[in-house]
Design an enzyme around this catalytic site. Structure first.
Site, PDB file in Angstrom:
ATOM      1  N   HIS A 142       0.818  -1.223   0.000  1.00 32.01           N
ATOM      2  CA  HIS A 142       0.000   0.000   0.000  1.00 32.01           C
ATOM      3  C   HIS A 142       0.849   1.269   0.000  1.00 32.01           C
ATOM      4  O   HIS A 142       0.341   2.346   0.260  1.00 32.01           O
ATOM      5  CB  HIS A 142      -0.953  -0.005   1.213  1.00 32.01           C
ATOM      6  CG  HIS A 142      -1.967  -1.105   1.153  1.00 32.01           C
ATOM      7  ND1 HIS A 142      -2.800  -1.447   2.204  1.00 32.01           N
ATOM      8  CD2 HIS A 142      -2.304  -1.957   0.146  1.00 32.01           C
ATOM      9  CE1 HIS A 142      -3.580  -2.450   1.855  1.00 32.01           C
ATOM     10  NE2 HIS A 142      -3.292  -2.791   0.620  1.00 32.01           N
ATOM     11  N   CYS A 193       4.285  12.879  -8.041  1.00 27.92           N
ATOM     12  CA  CYS A 193       3.522  13.935  -8.698  1.00 27.92           C
ATOM     13  C   CYS A 193       2.096  13.434  -8.895  1.00 27.92           C
ATOM     14  O   CYS A 193       1.881  12.267  -9.251  1.00 27.92           O
ATOM     15  CB  CYS A 193       4.147  14.286 -10.051  1.00 27.92           C
ATOM     16  SG  CYS A 193       3.242  15.602 -10.899  1.00 27.92           S
ATOM     17  N   CYS A 218       4.011  13.484 -15.812  1.00 30.22           N
ATOM     18  CA  CYS A 218       5.239  13.898 -15.115  1.00 30.22           C
ATOM     19  C   CYS A 218       5.986  12.673 -14.559  1.00 30.22           C
ATOM     20  O   CYS A 218       7.109  12.403 -14.941  1.00 30.22           O
ATOM     21  CB  CYS A 218       4.892  14.877 -13.997  1.00 30.22           C
ATOM     22  SG  CYS A 218       6.332  15.330 -13.016  1.00 30.22           S
ATOM     23  N   CYS A 268       7.789  19.078 -12.561  1.00 29.67           N
ATOM     24  CA  CYS A 268       6.961  19.756 -13.576  1.00 29.67           C
ATOM     25  C   CYS A 268       6.569  21.166 -13.133  1.00 29.67           C
ATOM     26  O   CYS A 268       6.128  21.964 -13.957  1.00 29.67           O
ATOM     27  CB  CYS A 268       5.723  18.934 -13.913  1.00 29.67           C
ATOM     28  SG  CYS A 268       4.561  18.758 -12.548  1.00 29.67           S
ATOM     29  N   CYS A 287       5.211  19.718  -6.998  1.00 26.57           N
ATOM     30  CA  CYS A 287       6.130  18.842  -7.738  1.00 26.57           C
ATOM     31  C   CYS A 287       7.325  19.659  -8.231  1.00 26.57           C
ATOM     32  O   CYS A 287       7.153  20.611  -9.007  1.00 26.57           O
ATOM     33  CB  CYS A 287       5.406  18.193  -8.922  1.00 26.57           C
ATOM     34  SG  CYS A 287       6.542  17.161  -9.876  1.00 26.57           S
TER      35      CYS A 287
HETATM   36  P1  OAD Z   1      -7.070  -3.811  10.403  1.00 28.92           P
HETATM   37  O1  OAD Z   1      -7.159  -2.618  11.286  1.00 28.92           O
HETATM   38  O2  OAD Z   1      -8.192  -4.091   9.492  1.00 28.92           O
HETATM   39  O3  OAD Z   1      -6.846  -5.105  11.308  1.00 28.92           O
HETATM   40  C1  OAD Z   1      -5.905  -5.118  12.338  1.00 28.92           C
HETATM   41  C2  OAD Z   1      -5.871  -6.516  12.896  1.00 28.92           C
HETATM   42  O4  OAD Z   1      -4.818  -6.547  13.862  1.00 28.92           O
HETATM   43  C3  OAD Z   1      -7.145  -6.962  13.607  1.00 28.92           C
HETATM   44  O5  OAD Z   1      -7.458  -8.272  13.172  1.00 28.92           O
HETATM   45  C4  OAD Z   1      -6.769  -6.952  15.087  1.00 28.92           C
HETATM   46  O6  OAD Z   1      -7.451  -7.981  15.810  1.00 28.92           O
HETATM   47  C5  OAD Z   1      -5.287  -7.236  15.015  1.00 28.92           C
HETATM   48  N1  OAD Z   1      -4.495  -6.706  16.135  1.00 28.92           N
HETATM   49  C6  OAD Z   1      -4.672  -5.558  16.834  1.00 28.92           C
HETATM   50  N2  OAD Z   1      -3.696  -5.386  17.743  1.00 28.92           N
HETATM   51  C7  OAD Z   1      -2.865  -6.449  17.608  1.00 28.92           C
HETATM   52  C8  OAD Z   1      -1.652  -6.848  18.246  1.00 28.92           C
HETATM   53  N3  OAD Z   1      -1.086  -6.112  19.204  1.00 28.92           N
HETATM   54  N4  OAD Z   1      -1.068  -8.015  17.855  1.00 28.92           N
HETATM   55  C9  OAD Z   1      -1.643  -8.785  16.880  1.00 28.92           C
HETATM   56  N5  OAD Z   1      -2.774  -8.451  16.239  1.00 28.92           N
HETATM   57  C10 OAD Z   1      -3.376  -7.292  16.584  1.00 28.92           C
HETATM   58  O7  OAD Z   1      -5.673  -3.655   9.640  1.00 28.92           O
HETATM   59  P2  OAD Z   1      -5.234  -4.283   8.255  1.00 28.92           P
HETATM   60  O8  OAD Z   1      -5.768  -5.666   8.104  1.00 28.92           O
HETATM   61  O9  OAD Z   1      -3.791  -4.061   8.157  1.00 28.92           O
HETATM   62  O10 OAD Z   1      -5.326   0.135   3.645  1.00 28.92           O
HETATM   63  O11 OAD Z   1      -5.983  -3.332   7.243  1.00 28.92           O
HETATM   64  C11 OAD Z   1      -5.758  -3.506   5.881  1.00 28.92           C
HETATM   65  C12 OAD Z   1      -5.855  -2.194   5.157  1.00 28.92           C
HETATM   66  O12 OAD Z   1      -7.074  -1.539   5.479  1.00 28.92           O
HETATM   67  C13 OAD Z   1      -4.831  -1.161   5.562  1.00 28.92           C
HETATM   68  O13 OAD Z   1      -3.567  -1.350   4.972  1.00 28.92           O
HETATM   69  C14 OAD Z   1      -5.445   0.107   5.073  1.00 28.92           C
HETATM   70  C15 OAD Z   1      -6.880  -0.121   5.469  1.00 28.92           C
HETATM   71  O14 OAD Z   1      -7.806   0.375   4.595  1.00 28.92           O
HETATM   72  C16 OAD Z   1      -5.019   1.298   3.043  1.00 28.92           C
HETATM   73  O15 OAD Z   1      -4.769   2.309   3.639  1.00 28.92           O
HETATM   74  C17 OAD Z   1      -4.991   1.206   1.556  1.00 28.92           C
END
Ligand code: OAD
Length: 356
Positions: free
Chosen positions: A134, A142, A148, A251, A248
């Site tokens: 991500h 840019c 660009c 450009c 930027c």
């Molecule tokens: P989430 O916030 O959806 O999930 C976090 C997970 O971590 C949950 O399942 C929690 O239970 C677990 N968790 C919390 N604390 C923890 C700890 N100390 N040890 C182990 N596990 C723990 O995060 P992601 O799955 O990373 O995308 O989210 C995916 C994407 O959603 C992100 O990269 C972001 C968001 O939209 C973008 O920004 C494009």
């Protein structure tokens, strides 16, 4: 490596021994990383356990989008600057360091991270073995990619422009992970009830006041979607003119934007190609470790199944086992606990002198 004072975990010994045996025999290992990996570093997750709060009560899915950037780039840059400051104020935890060490010791290890916080690079995870799906909050490009194409990596300046300096109310704008756990949860209905009670007790001395943003932000929790949607308000304009935002330098016409994947955007083609190659080549994958992700965002949510098709056994590390899906009893492992504690314990056999 940072010395961990975290308590030992309570993992099932037989399961850990079984995992260790597979780990030591594995030549090709994939890790799928999510926000839970950085939770112990004090960074809020997006959903469920550890989700820390809404920035100014706005839902990130409203602000981190191409449409929001076209409409009000100042607001998107203010939000990004806030995330950059949180990440700059955090430090990698023992799990980041353990994964970086695994990469150095096992050439066939690749980490696919959804995190944009830069904590894995800061733990010196070898770049060739870390795919930041991500993007990274400290890279910019840019906004006119087609014409660009300028990209800048590793810009840690804060503020990026004077207009993006932390506002006085920023401290109050988002509740940190730990504060959110400590705070009692309250609904709008409950806050009104408390105000009514105060009015009864204090009579004329009671001063009407809107609940603090922090009180409302504490309401955000994975098990209370209705409260969350009530709180997601239409963003107020930033009133920052484009001329006061990062420009930027190539450009000199367009704004820079953060080099991260926004909601509604596809992953960059080169990243997709690299991951596709890994899952489609003829080499088996022995082990897939899924750490701190809710598995709600694609394509990362499907990586464990792709690894399974190439023969991998799956290990999941998560604080909340209810977030663990599609597991096969008898073959897969679920290790419930804080990644910062569990991951170093799981990787101990390949840590050599670091295990002591
Ligand atoms: P989430 O916030 O959806 O999930 C976090 C997970 O971590 C949950 O399942 C929690 O239970 C677990 N968790 C919390 N604390 C923890 C700890 N100390 N040890 C182990 N596990 C723990 O995060 P992601 O799955 O990373 O995308 O989210 C995916 C994407 O959603 C992100 O990269 C972001 C968001 O939209 C973008 O920004 C494009």
């Amino acid at each position: 490596m940072a010395v961990s004072t975290l308590p030992a975990s309570n993992l099932d010994e037989a399961a850990v021994a079984d995992f260790h045996e597979t780990l030591l025999q594995s030549k090709r290992i994939v890790a799928v990383l999510g926000a839970g990996l950085s939770a112990a570093s004090g960074l809020p997750t997006y959903r469920g356990v550890g989700s820390g709060g809404l920035w100014r009560n706005y839902d990130a899915t409203q602000i981190a989008t191409p449409a929001a950037f076209r409409h009000d780039p100042g607001l998107v840059w203010q939000y990004t600057s806030h995330l950059r400051r949180l990440a700059l104020g955090a430090a990698p935890n023992p799990a980041h360091y353990a994964l970086a060490e695994l990469a150095r010791r096992v050439p066939g290890f690749m980490a696919l991270t959804q995190n944009v916080d830069n904590l894995s690079p800061r733990a010196e995870h070898p770049a060739a073995q870390l795919n930041q799906l991500h993007g990274n909050l400290f890279d910019m490009r840019c906004s006119d990619e087609a014409n660009c194409g300028y990209i800048e990596r590793g810009n840690f300046k804060d503020p990026l422009t004077p207009a993006l300096a932390a506002s006085p109310e920023e401290q109050d704008a988002t509740v940190s992970n730990n504060e959110s756990v400590k705070r009692p949860k309250a609904t709008a209905w409950l806050l009104e009830g408390i105000a009514r009670k105060n009015r009864q007790i204090l009579g004329h001395d009671y001063q009407e006041a809107a609940p603090l943003r922090t009180d409302q932000a504490a309401l955000k929790s994975g098990d209370d979607e209705s409260t969350e949607s009530r709180l997601a308000v239409v963003p107020e304009p930033s009133n920052i003119p484009p001329a006061d935002l990062p420009q930027c330098p190539k450009c000199s016409t367009n704004l820079l934007r953060p080099n991260i994947v926004w909601f509604g955007e596809a992953l960059p083609a080169d990243i997709v190609a690299e991951v596709d190659n890994m899952f489609n080549d003829s080499q088996p994958i022995d082990l897939c470790i899924v750490i701190g992700t809710s598995g709600s965002v694609w394509p990362a949510a499907g990586f464990a199944d792709l690894a399974r098709k190439k023969g991998a056994r799956i290990a999941v590390v998560n604080l909340d086992v209810s977030d663990v899906k599609n597991m096969r009893p008898g073959t897969d492992w679920v290790f419930a606990g804080d990644a910062a504690v569990v991951v170093p314990e799981l990787l101990k056999p390949v840590m050599g002198s670091l295990s002591g």
